[in-house]
Scaffold this motif. Structure first.
Motif, PDB file in Angstrom:
ATOM      1  N   ALA A  31       0.831  -1.211   0.000  1.00 52.68           N
ATOM      2  CA  ALA A  31       0.000   0.000   0.000  1.00 52.68           C
ATOM      3  C   ALA A  31       0.864   1.258   0.000  1.00 52.68           C
ATOM      4  O   ALA A  31       2.047   1.220   0.341  1.00 52.68           O
ATOM      5  CB  ALA A  31      -0.890  -0.002   1.237  1.00 52.68           C
ATOM      6  N   TRP A  32       0.242   2.351  -0.393  1.00 53.93           N
ATOM      7  CA  TRP A  32       0.880   3.658  -0.263  1.00 53.93           C
ATOM      8  C   TRP A  32       0.970   3.992   1.226  1.00 53.93           C
ATOM      9  O   TRP A  32       0.133   3.582   2.018  1.00 53.93           O
ATOM     10  CB  TRP A  32       0.077   4.729  -0.958  1.00 53.93           C
ATOM     11  CG  TRP A  32       0.018   4.630  -2.452  1.00 53.93           C
ATOM     12  CD1 TRP A  32       0.255   3.530  -3.230  1.00 53.93           C
ATOM     13  CD2 TRP A  32      -0.321   5.686  -3.345  1.00 53.93           C
ATOM     14  NE1 TRP A  32       0.077   3.841  -4.556  1.00 53.93           N
ATOM     15  CE2 TRP A  32      -0.278   5.164  -4.647  1.00 53.93           C
ATOM     16  CE3 TRP A  32      -0.666   7.012  -3.165  1.00 53.93           C
ATOM     17  CZ2 TRP A  32      -0.557   5.926  -5.773  1.00 53.93           C
ATOM     18  CZ3 TRP A  32      -0.949   7.768  -4.282  1.00 53.93           C
ATOM     19  CH2 TRP A  32      -0.881   7.229  -5.573  1.00 53.93           C
ATOM     20  N   HIS A  33       1.977   4.765   1.577  1.00 56.08           N
ATOM     21  CA  HIS A  33       2.165   5.189   2.968  1.00 56.08           C
ATOM     22  C   HIS A  33       1.997   6.710   3.024  1.00 56.08           C
ATOM     23  O   HIS A  33       2.583   7.426   2.224  1.00 56.08           O
ATOM     24  CB  HIS A  33       3.562   4.779   3.452  1.00 56.08           C
ATOM     25  CG  HIS A  33       3.934   5.373   4.769  1.00 56.08           C
ATOM     26  ND1 HIS A  33       3.351   4.967   5.955  1.00 56.08           N
ATOM     27  CD2 HIS A  33       4.802   6.356   5.077  1.00 56.08           C
ATOM     28  CE1 HIS A  33       3.863   5.687   6.943  1.00 56.08           C
ATOM     29  NE2 HIS A  33       4.746   6.524   6.441  1.00 56.08           N
ATOM     30  N   VAL A  34       1.190   7.178   3.968  1.00 59.46           N
ATOM     31  CA  VAL A  34       1.015   8.623   4.155  1.00 59.46           C
ATOM     32  C   VAL A  34       2.030   9.088   5.185  1.00 59.46           C
ATOM     33  O   VAL A  34       1.983   8.693   6.349  1.00 59.46           O
ATOM     34  CB  VAL A  34      -0.420   8.971   4.609  1.00 59.46           C
ATOM     35  CG1 VAL A  34      -0.556  10.475   4.832  1.00 59.46           C
ATOM     36  CG2 VAL A  34      -1.444   8.476   3.603  1.00 59.46           C
TER      37      VAL A  34
ATOM     38  N   HIS B 265      -1.744  15.448   1.240  1.00 56.33           N
ATOM     39  CA  HIS B 265      -0.996  14.307   1.780  1.00 56.33           C
ATOM     40  C   HIS B 265       0.382  14.251   1.129  1.00 56.33           C
ATOM     41  O   HIS B 265       0.520  14.484  -0.073  1.00 56.33           O
ATOM     42  CB  HIS B 265      -1.716  12.990   1.480  1.00 56.33           C
ATOM     43  CG  HIS B 265      -2.983  12.823   2.246  1.00 56.33           C
ATOM     44  ND1 HIS B 265      -3.712  11.657   2.220  1.00 56.33           N
ATOM     45  CD2 HIS B 265      -3.671  13.651   3.081  1.00 56.33           C
ATOM     46  CE1 HIS B 265      -4.782  11.772   2.982  1.00 56.33           C
ATOM     47  NE2 HIS B 265      -4.777  12.989   3.513  1.00 56.33           N
ATOM     48  N   HIS B 266       1.363  13.931   1.926  1.00 53.06           N
ATOM     49  CA  HIS B 266       2.697  13.590   1.426  1.00 53.06           C
ATOM     50  C   HIS B 266       2.728  12.067   1.445  1.00 53.06           C
ATOM     51  O   HIS B 266       2.726  11.460   2.516  1.00 53.06           O
ATOM     52  CB  HIS B 266       3.781  14.180   2.316  1.00 53.06           C
ATOM     53  CG  HIS B 266       5.164  13.921   1.826  1.00 53.06           C
ATOM     54  ND1 HIS B 266       6.152  14.861   1.918  1.00 53.06           N
ATOM     55  CD2 HIS B 266       5.744  12.836   1.232  1.00 53.06           C
ATOM     56  CE1 HIS B 266       7.276  14.363   1.425  1.00 53.06           C
ATOM     57  NE2 HIS B 266       7.042  13.133   1.006  1.00 53.06           N
ATOM     58  N   VAL B 267       2.705  11.446   0.253  1.00 55.44           N
ATOM     59  CA  VAL B 267       2.622   9.984   0.185  1.00 55.44           C
ATOM     60  C   VAL B 267       3.925   9.388  -0.345  1.00 55.44           C
ATOM     61  O   VAL B 267       4.643  10.024  -1.127  1.00 55.44           O
ATOM     62  CB  VAL B 267       1.431   9.516  -0.687  1.00 55.44           C
ATOM     63  CG1 VAL B 267       0.114   9.925  -0.071  1.00 55.44           C
ATOM     64  CG2 VAL B 267       1.539  10.018  -2.105  1.00 55.44           C
TER      65      VAL B 267
ATOM     66  N   GLY C 109       9.136   3.543  -3.382  1.00 56.69           N
ATOM     67  CA  GLY C 109       9.967   4.556  -2.737  1.00 56.69           C
ATOM     68  C   GLY C 109       9.791   5.963  -3.274  1.00 56.69           C
ATOM     69  O   GLY C 109      10.235   6.918  -2.646  1.00 56.69           O
ATOM     70  N   ARG C 110       9.162   6.118  -4.430  1.00 57.63           N
ATOM     71  CA  ARG C 110       8.926   7.474  -4.940  1.00 57.63           C
ATOM     72  C   ARG C 110       7.997   8.220  -3.980  1.00 57.63           C
ATOM     73  O   ARG C 110       7.125   7.611  -3.360  1.00 57.63           O
ATOM     74  CB  ARG C 110       8.287   7.440  -6.327  1.00 57.63           C
ATOM     75  CG  ARG C 110       9.242   6.997  -7.417  1.00 57.63           C
ATOM     76  CD  ARG C 110       8.572   7.014  -8.771  1.00 57.63           C
ATOM     77  NE  ARG C 110       7.553   5.950  -8.791  1.00 57.63           N
ATOM     78  CZ  ARG C 110       6.488   5.941  -9.593  1.00 57.63           C
ATOM     79  NH1 ARG C 110       6.285   6.930 -10.454  1.00 57.63           N
ATOM     80  NH2 ARG C 110       5.616   4.948  -9.553  1.00 57.63           N
ATOM     81  N   GLU C 111       8.170   9.533  -3.914  1.00 56.71           N
ATOM     82  CA  GLU C 111       7.353  10.356  -3.024  1.00 56.71           C
ATOM     83  C   GLU C 111       6.567  11.380  -3.827  1.00 56.71           C
ATOM     84  O   GLU C 111       7.082  11.946  -4.791  1.00 56.71           O
ATOM     85  CB  GLU C 111       8.239  11.064  -1.997  1.00 56.71           C
ATOM     86  CG  GLU C 111       8.925  10.092  -1.063  1.00 56.71           C
ATOM     87  CD  GLU C 111       9.640  10.770   0.095  1.00 56.71           C
ATOM     88  OE1 GLU C 111       9.265  11.902   0.467  1.00 56.71           O
ATOM     89  OE2 GLU C 111      10.568  10.149   0.642  1.00 56.71           O
ATOM     90  N   ILE C 112       5.345  11.606  -3.390  1.00 58.06           N
ATOM     91  CA  ILE C 112       4.501  12.661  -3.954  1.00 58.06           C
ATOM     92  C   ILE C 112       4.143  13.569  -2.785  1.00 58.06           C
ATOM     93  O   ILE C 112       3.349  13.194  -1.923  1.00 58.06           O
ATOM     94  CB  ILE C 112       3.241  12.102  -4.622  1.00 58.06           C
ATOM     95  CG1 ILE C 112       3.619  11.083  -5.710  1.00 58.06           C
ATOM     96  CG2 ILE C 112       2.409  13.236  -5.218  1.00 58.06           C
ATOM     97  CD1 ILE C 112       2.441  10.351  -6.301  1.00 58.06           C
TER      98      ILE C 112
END
Length: 182
Positions: free
Chosen positions: A3-6, A24-26, A31-34
């Motif tokens: 799953a994505w991690h917040v 949200h910073h996900v 490992g990529r971050e949005i």
């Protein structure tokens, strides 16, 4: 699948009880971050395809602020905080239409927007709906209660007369179940 991690949440807009928008910073599983993912929080709601014993759908012909022109619509409304979805569906059917049903079938729990949240819809089919007294809808828009046959509903669905996605979905699912029963 992981799953994505917040990592972080920030409230950008908060207008209870109907709307909250968060940033949200996900972190994705790879490992990529949005850092700027918008998330929309609205109350959960129910939509009810109610069918009478003689196979007529209990519907409304109504206008809605976000819909151009008139639309056909099933019974529906928001859950009260902590309210069970089935109890909300039964309450909304009685309040809005003046009908009650003897048999209930859960058609599913659906996230409105798979990427942004925007609420959860609980869809129900109410069998054996009977009129028990005048409904008292608190909808802001003008509406007219109509009873339509299965064929009329099929034609209306195909013609795009249910102009809100959740409304078209609950009606389509009800038609599928009704087809299985007949």
């Amino acid at each position: 699948m992981p799953a994505w991690h917040v990592r972080e949440r920030e409230v950008l807009l908060h207008h209870p009880p109907f709307l909250t928008v968060e940033r949200h910073h996900v972190v994705l599983p790879d490992g990529r971050e949005i850092p700027n993912w918008q998330w929309v929080i609205t109350p959960e709601y129910v939509n009810v395809a109610a069918i009478t014993a003689d196979h007529r759908f209990v519907l409304f012909r109504q206008e809605k602020y976000a819909v151009e022109g008139l639309s056909l619509a099933p019974v529906g409304g928001y859950l009260e905080p902590g309210e069970d979805p089935l109890l909300a569906a039964q309450r909304e059917l009685r309040e809005e239409s003046g009908y009650a049903a003897s048999e209930w079938e859960h058609l599913g729990r659906y996230t409105v927007d798979g990427n942004r949240g925007a609420g959860v819809a609980h869809l129900y089919l109410a069998w054996g709906a009977t009129f028990v007294g005048k409904g008292e809808s608190d909808d802001l828009e003008a509406q007219e209660l109509v009873l339509l046959t299965v064929d009329e509903v099929r034609q209306a669905l195909a013609a795009g007369e249910f102009k809100v996605l959740a409304w078209a979905t609950v009606i389509a699912l009800a038609l599928l179940r009704l087809q299985d029963q007949l």
